[in-house]
Write an enzyme that holds these catalytic residues in place. Sequence first.
Site, mmCIF file in Angstrom:
data_model
loop_
_atom_site.group_PDB
_atom_site.id
_atom_site.type_symbol
_atom_site.label_atom_id
_atom_site.label_comp_id
_atom_site.label_asym_id
_atom_site.label_seq_id
_atom_site.Cartn_x
_atom_site.Cartn_y
_atom_site.Cartn_z
ATOM 1 N N GLU A 34 0.723 -1.283 0.012
ATOM 2 C CA GLU A 34 0.113 -0.087 -0.068
ATOM 3 C C GLU A 34 0.887 1.118 0.020
ATOM 4 O OE1 GLU A 34 -1.712 0.965 4.233
ATOM 5 O OE2 GLU A 34 -2.060 -1.191 3.865
ATOM 6 N N CYS B 166 -3.411 -4.196 3.996
ATOM 7 C CA CYS B 166 -2.558 -5.390 4.622
ATOM 8 C C CYS B 166 -2.833 -6.708 4.256
ATOM 9 C CB CYS B 166 -2.407 -5.257 6.184
ATOM 10 S SG CYS B 166 -1.944 -3.714 6.949
ATOM 11 N N HIS C 168 -2.233 -11.315 11.533
ATOM 12 C CA HIS C 168 -1.808 -9.765 11.051
ATOM 13 C C HIS C 168 -1.510 -9.187 12.443
ATOM 14 C CE1 HIS C 168 -1.413 -6.220 9.280
ATOM 15 N NE2 HIS C 168 -2.703 -5.834 9.760
#
Length: 416
Positions: free
Chosen positions: A82, A114, A240
Amino acid sequence: MKQVGIEAINAYCGETYIDVPTLFAARGLDDSRIGNLMMARKSVALHCEDAVSFAVNAAKPLVDALSQEERDSIELLIVGTESGVDFGKSLATYVHDHLGLPRNCRLFETKQACYSGTAALQMAAAVVAASPFEGAKALVVSSDVARPVPHTYVEPSQGAGAVAMLVSGNPVVAAFDHGANGFHSFEVMDTCRPDPEREAGDTDLSLLTYIDCLKGSFTDYASKVEGADFVDSFDLLAMHTPFPGMVKGAHRAALRKLKRGITPQAIEADFTTRLGAAIQYPREVGNIYAGTVFLALASTIDNAVIDRERRVGVFSYGSGCASEFYSAVVTPGSQRAVRAMGIQEALDARYALSVEEYDELLTATAELKFGARDFTFDLDRFPRITKARFDGGRRLVLAGVRDYHREYVWLGGEQR
């Protein structure tokens, strides 16, 4: 269906870091909240580093270890990020060039906050599985550089880094469970980058959405994998990790939902046993966005007790939002392969920034505006860092921009 997975993995998390408690004190933040973050340090990009240089520096050791024949077998390169440097030209083109990959290679960039790295990984796995060519490989790199938001509680968790993975039919590091994938995605405005220099969002909404997606994606996984249980089916978990405290909160919420009647003591013990290894790298690096889940996976394999085959449940989340829960099998050989890359040693060897040096780096980094036609970096601006750390051309860095084209150098080497 042939077995597919990660053949090799490496992370590059920069050359410098700042101590999180030191940053809290300098910003006048409430230090009682450090415990909620569960972070010790965060990686900081140099002014002459970007998502391209991070990606190349992560992937180069993997590519260099291949024979020419193996390198020529890389038929796909995907970079998840990103932190793109152009609205049209993929940064994968720069990565492909500076890694010296063959021209008969697909290459492109993916974006979904993400989650983009996981999207890239799953696409690469599918391509390798479907390839009619023996030995086909794909290279996936997740690379991001945060734009820190000074004087906020988000700043201490915003890191920089890249994780590169070689995907093949020789899954030394992790063998994917074919078809064992659960998804949960919907539109929500939890975090975003409204322009290249800003990050914005609602942290409370993001946490709630993350928890919802963890439960939802595992529920979908369980609907496809007979007998799947959030606790009993996985020896280890890698999730994550925007910051380790967020993972701990989500894990607690998921267990309360998925394992009715579980006690707080059992939840704490489960977190330590199955996620304690996964947060070791992230607590030293911070949120590296697309690559964070893979940093957690590498941390798991490096730090967990793996004395036999172990199944790892992997949860990937990207704001906006998209999520996936999938699983893979790792072995003692996986641990040997990850440890051989020296990721922990590289983290330990980073330069410790003072607050003054950190702020000067933020100022220097902001001088290159997105879309600039021409720009030249002063590569000697931070001699105490660059002279010591880049002696002998160890890393690729961004030297400047000429007519919109980014020019990179191996410090101590020739410009390309």
